[in-house]
Design an enzyme around this catalytic site. Structure first.
Site, short mmCIF file in Angstrom:
data_model
loop_
_atom_site.label_atom_id
_atom_site.label_comp_id
_atom_site.label_asym_id
_atom_site.label_seq_id
_atom_site.Cartn_x
_atom_site.Cartn_y
_atom_site.Cartn_z
N ARG A 1 6.99 1.60 -11.58
CA ARG A 1 6.85 0.73 -10.56
C ARG A 1 8.22 -0.52 -10.69
O ARG A 1 7.93 -0.92 -11.70
CB ARG A 1 6.25 0.27 -9.50
CG ARG A 1 5.17 0.68 -9.26
CD ARG A 1 6.14 1.45 -7.55
NE ARG A 1 5.15 2.47 -6.45
CZ ARG A 1 5.29 3.56 -7.10
NH1 ARG A 1 6.01 4.40 -7.82
NH2 ARG A 1 4.93 4.18 -5.52
N GLU B 1 14.74 0.31 -3.64
CA GLU B 1 15.39 1.36 -3.88
C GLU B 1 16.02 1.30 -2.84
O GLU B 1 15.78 1.33 -1.17
CB GLU B 1 14.38 2.28 -4.48
CG GLU B 1 14.05 2.53 -5.82
CD GLU B 1 13.09 3.01 -6.19
OE1 GLU B 1 12.15 3.89 -5.54
OE2 GLU B 1 12.03 2.52 -7.51
N HIS C 1 14.40 7.85 -8.63
CA HIS C 1 12.71 8.04 -8.97
C HIS C 1 12.60 9.56 -8.69
O HIS C 1 11.45 10.40 -7.42
CB HIS C 1 12.48 7.38 -7.40
CG HIS C 1 10.78 6.50 -7.16
ND1 HIS C 1 10.56 5.41 -6.23
CD2 HIS C 1 9.70 7.06 -7.30
CE1 HIS C 1 9.09 6.23 -6.78
NE2 HIS C 1 8.84 6.59 -7.16
P1 NAD Z 1 -3.88 5.20 -11.68
O1 NAD Z 1 -4.30 4.45 -10.58
O2 NAD Z 1 -5.00 6.00 -12.23
O3 NAD Z 1 -3.46 4.04 -12.93
C1 NAD Z 1 -2.99 2.83 -13.24
C2 NAD Z 1 -4.16 2.27 -14.19
O4 NAD Z 1 -3.56 1.17 -14.53
C3 NAD Z 1 -5.27 1.79 -13.89
O5 NAD Z 1 -6.41 2.45 -15.01
C4 NAD Z 1 -6.17 0.34 -14.43
O6 NAD Z 1 -6.23 -0.39 -14.84
C5 NAD Z 1 -3.95 -0.03 -15.27
N1 NAD Z 1 -3.83 -1.37 -14.45
C6 NAD Z 1 -3.98 -2.13 -13.64
N2 NAD Z 1 -3.95 -2.98 -14.07
C7 NAD Z 1 -3.03 -3.40 -15.33
C8 NAD Z 1 -2.63 -4.14 -16.09
N3 NAD Z 1 -2.66 -5.21 -15.71
N4 NAD Z 1 -2.52 -3.90 -17.53
C9 NAD Z 1 -2.53 -2.51 -17.99
N5 NAD Z 1 -3.11 -1.66 -17.19
C10 NAD Z 1 -3.29 -2.33 -15.62
O7 NAD Z 1 -2.49 5.16 -11.24
P2 NAD Z 1 -1.32 6.46 -11.94
O8 NAD Z 1 -2.03 7.50 -11.15
O9 NAD Z 1 -1.80 6.71 -13.30
O10 NAD Z 1 -0.07 5.85 -11.55
C11 NAD Z 1 0.84 5.18 -12.11
C12 NAD Z 1 1.67 4.24 -11.49
O11 NAD Z 1 2.63 5.50 -11.74
C13 NAD Z 1 1.43 3.65 -10.26
O12 NAD Z 1 2.66 2.35 -10.58
C14 NAD Z 1 2.30 4.94 -9.48
O13 NAD Z 1 2.43 4.49 -8.16
C15 NAD Z 1 3.28 5.49 -10.23
N6 NAD Z 1 3.72 6.41 -9.63
C16 NAD Z 1 5.34 6.98 -9.67
C17 NAD Z 1 5.38 8.03 -9.69
C18 NAD Z 1 7.29 8.73 -9.68
O14 NAD Z 1 7.57 8.89 -9.00
N7 NAD Z 1 7.59 7.54 -11.07
C19 NAD Z 1 5.15 8.90 -9.75
C20 NAD Z 1 3.04 8.97 -9.67
C21 NAD Z 1 3.08 7.27 -9.93
C1 MLT Z 2 3.98 7.67 -5.74
O1 MLT Z 2 3.84 6.16 -5.97
O2 MLT Z 2 3.37 9.13 -5.50
C2 MLT Z 2 5.07 7.76 -7.11
O3 MLT Z 2 5.98 6.71 -6.69
C3 MLT Z 2 6.33 9.00 -5.97
C4 MLT Z 2 6.52 8.87 -4.61
O4 MLT Z 2 6.84 7.69 -4.20
O5 MLT Z 2 7.14 10.40 -4.51
#
Ligand code: NAD
Ligand code: MLT
Length: 309
Positions: free
Chosen positions: A229, A258, A277
């Protein structure tokens, strides 16, 4: 009942819902139009472009459920929805593999200067010497946030013979160690890593977590990746640290706001490369998240239990 499907969510959502509900597809939905039409709908599916604000929720007099076709629910005012009794669901795992692979692609592309090498060669410049890269093998990857995507990246980095050190306040230490990941404090990860990737949600405690002070506690020449994020890494601080040479490179997929403007601080900086993204933008992931939320909405509108975000 009527379901509004916004933001170009996969046709699979319609296929699952169309026999039971009237589906209306609006791929590009201006905020004013969403506000105007939302009272007609019982369910709403969004990706990240549509902002489901308190104002939208206030106007949504028939809305029973909002489905976020992805992980983060930051574009939905969840407390406002909850206060109105509107269920919010997401797809926690539907795009995990896509985001994991995108992070690895960013790390490899950065290590081998692929974006700039492509850009310059496309202009006819043959710069072999200038774009000598570094290898992943034997380097340390710091993974901050060892959830679904963070552990997926760690697993793949180990296959590249990297050493992986993970920090997560809620880490399952046994599972991490079984995978071959060293568990460390935030300070350990910051100080020991050659590459650092962040994989946590944007919250009050993670906003600005990687700032100027933290960047200067890292190894000089560290490379950073943010596919989680925007806002976890302070964008201006990152630009300055790259320009200063403290950070050798950064690969960024997500931004504080964004889409980003042409004068964004991370644009036009040598050794920073960006994608718009794209982490979840694969055919497979878009089908995965659409199926998850459509099935959740079908269940909820039929009175069956669902898992909230
Ligand atoms: P998840 O919930 O499986 O994992 C997140 C982890 O972060 C958890 O294990 C939690 O304990 C940890 N966490 C929380 N606070 C923390 C801190 N202060 N320090 C360190 N770790 C901490 O989530 P995920 O599915 O692995 O997604 C992770 C991130 O990626 C989210 O922000 C999600 O929105 C983002 N994401 C982005 C895209 C993209 O298109 N770029 C796609 C999918 C997910
Ligand atoms: C998510 O949180 O799943 C990602 O940022 C991907 C998306 O927005 O599609």
């Amino acid at each position: 009942m009527k379901v509004l499907i916004a933001d170009g969510v996969s046709q699979m959502a319609v296929d699952i819902l169309k026999d039971d509900f009237e589906c209306v597809i609006k791929d590009k939905l201006p905020a004013e139009e969403l506000l105007q039409i939302i009272p007609e709908f019982d369910a709403l599916i969004v990706r990240s472009a549509s902002k489901v604000t308190a104002e939208v929720i206030d106007a949504a007099t028939n809305l029973k459920i909002i489905g976020r076709a992805g992980v983060g629910v930051d574009n939905i005012d969840v407390p406002a929805a909850t206060a109105r009794g509107i269920i919010v669901i997401n797809s926690p795992g539907g795009n995990t593999n896509a985001a994991t692979e995108h992070t690895c692609a960013m790390m490899l592309a950065m290590a081998r200067n692929i974006p700039i090498a492509n850009e310059t060669l496309q202009k006819g410049e043959w710069n072999r010497k200038q774009y000598t890269g570094v290898e992943l093998k034997d380097k340390t990857l710091g993974v901050i946030g060892m959830g679904r995507i963070g552990s997926g990246v760690a697993k793949r980095a180990l296959a590249f013979e990297m050493k992986v050190i993970g920090y997560d306040p809620y880490i399952n230490e046994e599972r991490a160690k079984d995978m071959g990941v060293e568990v460390g404090t935030f300070e350990d990860v910051i100080a020991k890593s050659d590459f650092i990737t962040v994989h946590m949600p944007l919250t009050d405690s993670t906003r600005g977590m990687i700032n100027k002070d933290v960047m200067y506690k890292m190894k000089k020449g560290v490379r950073l990746i943010n596919c989680a994020r925007g806002g976890i890494i302070v964008e201006e601080d990152l630009r300055d640290a790259v320009l200063d040479g403290q950070v050798a490179g950064a690969a960024v997929d997500v931004f504080t706001s964004e889409p980003i403007p042409a004068d964004h601080p991370l644009l036009g900086v040598k050794n920073i490369f960006v994608t718009p993204h794209l982490g979840a933008s694969t055919v497979e992931a878009q089908v995965g998240v659409a199926v998850d939320v459509a099935q959740g909405i079908k269940a909820a509108l039929n009175g069956d239990p669902v898992m909230t975000a």
